[in-house]
Design a protein around this motif. Structure first.
Motif, PDB file in Angstrom:
ATOM      1  N   ARG A 127       0.838  -1.212   0.000  1.00 27.29           N
ATOM      2  CA  ARG A 127       0.000   0.000   0.000  1.00 27.29           C
ATOM      3  C   ARG A 127       0.864   1.249   0.000  1.00 27.29           C
ATOM      4  O   ARG A 127       0.625   2.187  -0.771  1.00 27.29           O
ATOM      5  CB  ARG A 127      -0.925  -0.001   1.234  1.00 27.29           C
ATOM      6  N   LYS A 154      -6.651  -1.987  -1.334  1.00 35.80           N
ATOM      7  CA  LYS A 154      -5.613  -1.049  -0.903  1.00 35.80           C
ATOM      8  C   LYS A 154      -5.429   0.096  -1.883  1.00 35.80           C
ATOM      9  O   LYS A 154      -4.735   1.072  -1.566  1.00 35.80           O
ATOM     10  CB  LYS A 154      -4.266  -1.778  -0.739  1.00 35.80           C
ATOM     11  N   PRO A 157      -7.107   3.582  -0.365  1.00 35.94           N
ATOM     12  CA  PRO A 157      -6.343   4.303   0.664  1.00 35.94           C
ATOM     13  C   PRO A 157      -4.980   4.761   0.180  1.00 35.94           C
ATOM     14  O   PRO A 157      -4.524   5.847   0.559  1.00 35.94           O
ATOM     15  CB  PRO A 157      -6.221   3.283   1.810  1.00 35.94           C
ATOM     16  N   MET A 234     -13.871   1.729   1.981  1.00 32.72           N
ATOM     17  CA  MET A 234     -12.992   2.842   1.595  1.00 32.72           C
ATOM     18  C   MET A 234     -13.623   3.684   0.488  1.00 32.72           C
ATOM     19  O   MET A 234     -13.416   4.900   0.423  1.00 32.72           O
ATOM     20  CB  MET A 234     -11.613   2.320   1.185  1.00 32.72           C
ATOM     21  N   THR A 238     -14.297   7.530   1.040  1.00 28.79           N
ATOM     22  CA  THR A 238     -13.777   8.520   0.086  1.00 28.79           C
ATOM     23  C   THR A 238     -14.866   9.545  -0.238  1.00 28.79           C
ATOM     24  O   THR A 238     -14.608  10.750  -0.333  1.00 28.79           O
ATOM     25  CB  THR A 238     -13.294   7.820  -1.193  1.00 28.79           C
ATOM     26  N   ALA A 304     -10.227   0.112   7.692  1.00 32.94           N
ATOM     27  CA  ALA A 304     -10.418   1.547   7.471  1.00 32.94           C
ATOM     28  C   ALA A 304      -9.755   2.361   8.579  1.00 32.94           C
ATOM     29  O   ALA A 304      -9.316   3.492   8.351  1.00 32.94           O
ATOM     30  CB  ALA A 304     -11.905   1.870   7.392  1.00 32.94           C
ATOM     31  N   HIS A 307      -6.173   2.780   7.675  1.00 32.53           N
ATOM     32  CA  HIS A 307      -6.020   3.678   6.526  1.00 32.53           C
ATOM     33  C   HIS A 307      -6.298   5.128   6.916  1.00 32.53           C
ATOM     34  O   HIS A 307      -5.577   6.032   6.496  1.00 32.53           O
ATOM     35  CB  HIS A 307      -6.940   3.240   5.387  1.00 32.53           C
ATOM     36  N   ILE A 311      -3.839   8.285   6.534  1.00 28.61           N
ATOM     37  CA  ILE A 311      -4.225   9.476   5.759  1.00 28.61           C
ATOM     38  C   ILE A 311      -4.099  10.725   6.632  1.00 28.61           C
ATOM     39  O   ILE A 311      -3.552  11.748   6.211  1.00 28.61           O
ATOM     40  CB  ILE A 311      -5.666   9.305   5.213  1.00 28.61           C
TER      41      ILE A 311
END
Ligand code: FES
Length: 603
Positions: A127, A154, A157, A234, A238, A304, A307, A311
């Motif tokens: 990732r 992946k 993310p 994800m 998003t 999540a 991730h 982020i």
């Protein structure tokens, strides 16, 4: 999906005057063509501009393509090694149409694709590699904005992490879920029904022939897993973060409306290039909190959490596991999708998808968060409607009460934290005390799990270590450890399992995951021994072993740091620099942002 087509300011909509009825766009700076980043490459009248322009001519583009119009990259994770993303070439063509219709110059380029079913030892190992590659490609090339096409787990993310770090105007289009699986007249879901059928095969409840027939019935189209696994989660997050157009998460991969959405996405990217709206203006603390709320309300994947931590780290937004637990305690489960519920993404789309869920969540969200449309989240969902309240439930009639999402546990077995998905666990095991049965590696457990004489009961707490970011390496999705055959034969269908691994978002069971620090980093998980008493107390968010500190110190003194699993290459770079799960398992030198300016330019 019954909700209106996402607004995008596309030419068709503008011609109809629809834009005039829309709220004003925020964050728009209108850079004009001279302020475009690509002009630093293409607008130069000397040698450097010549080199850039004549190589576009070499590729067969006329001068009209680089006459000052925005250059829009289409970063594509298409690959035949990623079946979930096999349709992204077609979507890229629709994105290209949208870019060209809106006066942009579209350039598609490949990005490392991460195919969940095939990559070993784990896609999670890669990732950060995809995130680093995409970040560098965006920075190094004459791009004014980027559309990133993602899908399989992946890839989404990784794209969000990259865009957070390079902070170039950008928009994500996820590939959409595959159609519902159908097997012998019933609906079956990605992953979730594989785990069930595999255990049923081991328990002798289905035949090998049925199992083989099931294999060709589950995945009926391109697209990512159609349960609320990591990919669907994800994609939904998003949208909640504001980084994809409204409605983008749930439309099935093969639905014609996704092609329209792709065209809209391309058109919107051209506007973003001149408006200059940046990911860092969209993915704020408020947007991340919105994503946490949606994750809890949709029964999202535990992945999540990792991730979002990564982020947030890229953005410099403070976020820790306790923030996640506190949101999870307040938000009920509204979306009745597998693995926590009954339905699949097709039904979620029919109900109205993420816009309908956001509308149901109402004041629990930061509705004034700016999104990729240039408008607020609240403005985006003003006309959203929930057409299937049995799929997306109302706040006063949830699938499960608040607190059923991801619980964050602390204790002397996981001082850095661990997670457990409450909605996927057996409620009777959420408070449990039992003896540990410990394995140093996954291979050791697999070698004996079929042993009819294995010393295991339904009270046992099964622990497998060596599966964390450094230890495996890459923190594979093995935390939903298969049950010992002896227990399966007794009719046992769940067991408390603890590891430093992850678990597929499609999986279920009373599985404590992401234990931090991991055993390979010298966390207490390395010192637990078979026979130690383990106490899991989810209501009080505790995970402890009843071993006193003096004994733990004695065990720690006899422990040596394991050798890295790989002595060279990416795996070595990864194991030397990966952070623990409570910080998102990013590489320490990738945390933060570098912006979109290349370090040097030629003279
Ligand atoms: Fe690609 Fe599940 S295998 S999303």
């Amino acid at each position: 999906m019954s909700n209106p087509s996402p607004e995008s300011g596309n030419p068709e909509e503008a011609a109809l005057g629809a834009d005039e009825a829309q709220p004003e766009r925020r964050g728009a700076r209108n850079l004009g063509s001279t302020g475009l980043r690509s002009r630093s490459w293409l607008g130069d009248g000397g040698k450097n501009g010549f080199i850039a322009r004549h190589h576009f001519r070499q590729a067969g583009f006329s001068g009209r393509q680089f006459d000052g119009r925005p250059v829009i990259g289409i970063a594509n994770t298409w690959s035949e090694l990623t079946p979930c993303n096999m349709h992204l070439r077609g979507l890229a063509e629709a994105v290209r149409r949208g870019i060209q219709q809106s006066g942009g110059f579209a350039l598609e380029f490949p990005v490392l694709s991460l195919g969940e079913p095939f990559m070993r030892p784990s896609t999670m190992l890669y990732r950060n590699m995809m995130a680093m590659e995409l970040e560098e490609l965006c920075r190094a090339n004459p791009l004014d904005a980027v559309v990133v096409l993602t899908g399989c787990d992946k890839t989404t993310p990784a794209a969000l992490m990259a865009l957070a770090s390079v902070d170039i105007p950008s928009i994500i289009l996820t590939g959409g879920p595959m159609l519902n699986g159908r097997f012998r007249g019933r609906t079956v879901g990605s992953g979730t029904d594989i785990w069930k059928m595999t255990e049923a095969l081991r328990a002798g409840e289905v035949t090998q022939e049925e199992f083989t027939e099931f294999e060709s019935c589950l995945n009926r189209s391109p697209g990512h897993c159609m349960t609320m696994g990591t990919a669907s989660t994800m994609a939904s997050l998003t949208e909640a973060l504001g980084m994809q157009l409204p409605g983008g998460a749930a439309l099935p991969a093969v639905d014609s409306r996704r092609m329209v959405l792709a065209e809209d996405t391309g058109a919107r990217a051209v506007e973003l290039a001149t408006e200059g709206l940046l990911p860092s203006q969209i993915m704020t603390r408020e947007a991340i909190e919105n994503a946490l709320v949606v994750n809890a309300a949709c029964g999202g994947s535990t992945n999540a959490i990792l991730h979002l931590l990564a982020i947030a780290g890229r953005l410099g937004v403070p976020l820790d596991l306790d923030d996640i637990d506190s949101v999870s305690r307040q938000i009920p489960l509204l979306v009745d999708l597998m693995p926590s519920g009954r339905f699949l993404m097709e039904e979620f789309s029919d109900a109205g998808g993420v816009p309908a869920l956001l509308a149901e969540l109402g004041e629990l969200l930061h509705r004034d968060a700016i999104t990729i449309t240039g408008r607020t989240l609240g403005e985006n969902i003003a006309g959203a409607r929930n057409d299937r309240p049995e799929v997306i439930r109302h706040l006063d009639d949830p699938v499960q009460a608040a607190g059923s999402g991801t619980a964050v546990l602390h204790g002397n077995l996981a001082p850095g934290g661990a997670v457990l998905k409450v909605s996927a666990a057996d409620p009777n095991l959420l408070t449990h005390t039992g003896p540990a049965l410990v394995f140093d590696t996954l291979e050791e457990y697999h070698a004996v799990m079929g042993d009819p004489d294995l010393d295991v009961t339904a009270d046992t707490v099964l622990i497998v270590r060596g599966c964390g970011p450094k230890g495996y390496p890459g923190m594979p999705e093995v935390g939903n450890l298969p049950l010992p055959q002896k227990l399966l034969d007794q009719g046992v269908r769940d067991l408390v399992r603890i590891s430093d691994a992850r678990m597929s978002g499609t999986a279920f069971g009373t599985c404590v995951l992401h234990v931090a620090p991991e055993s390979a980093a010298g966390g207490p998980l390395a010192f637990v021994q078979t026979g130690d008493t383990i106490v899991l107390d989810v209501p009080n968010r505790r995970l402890d072993m009843l071993v006193d500190d003096a004994e733990l110190d004695r065990r720690r003194a006899g422990w040596t740091t394991p050798q890295p699993p790989s002595g060279r290459g990416w795996a070595r770079l990864y194991t030397d620099h990966v952070t623990q799960a409570d910080r998102g398992a990013d590489l320490d030198f990738l945390v933060g942002s570098s912006g979109s300016e290349p370090a040097r330019a030629p003279f």
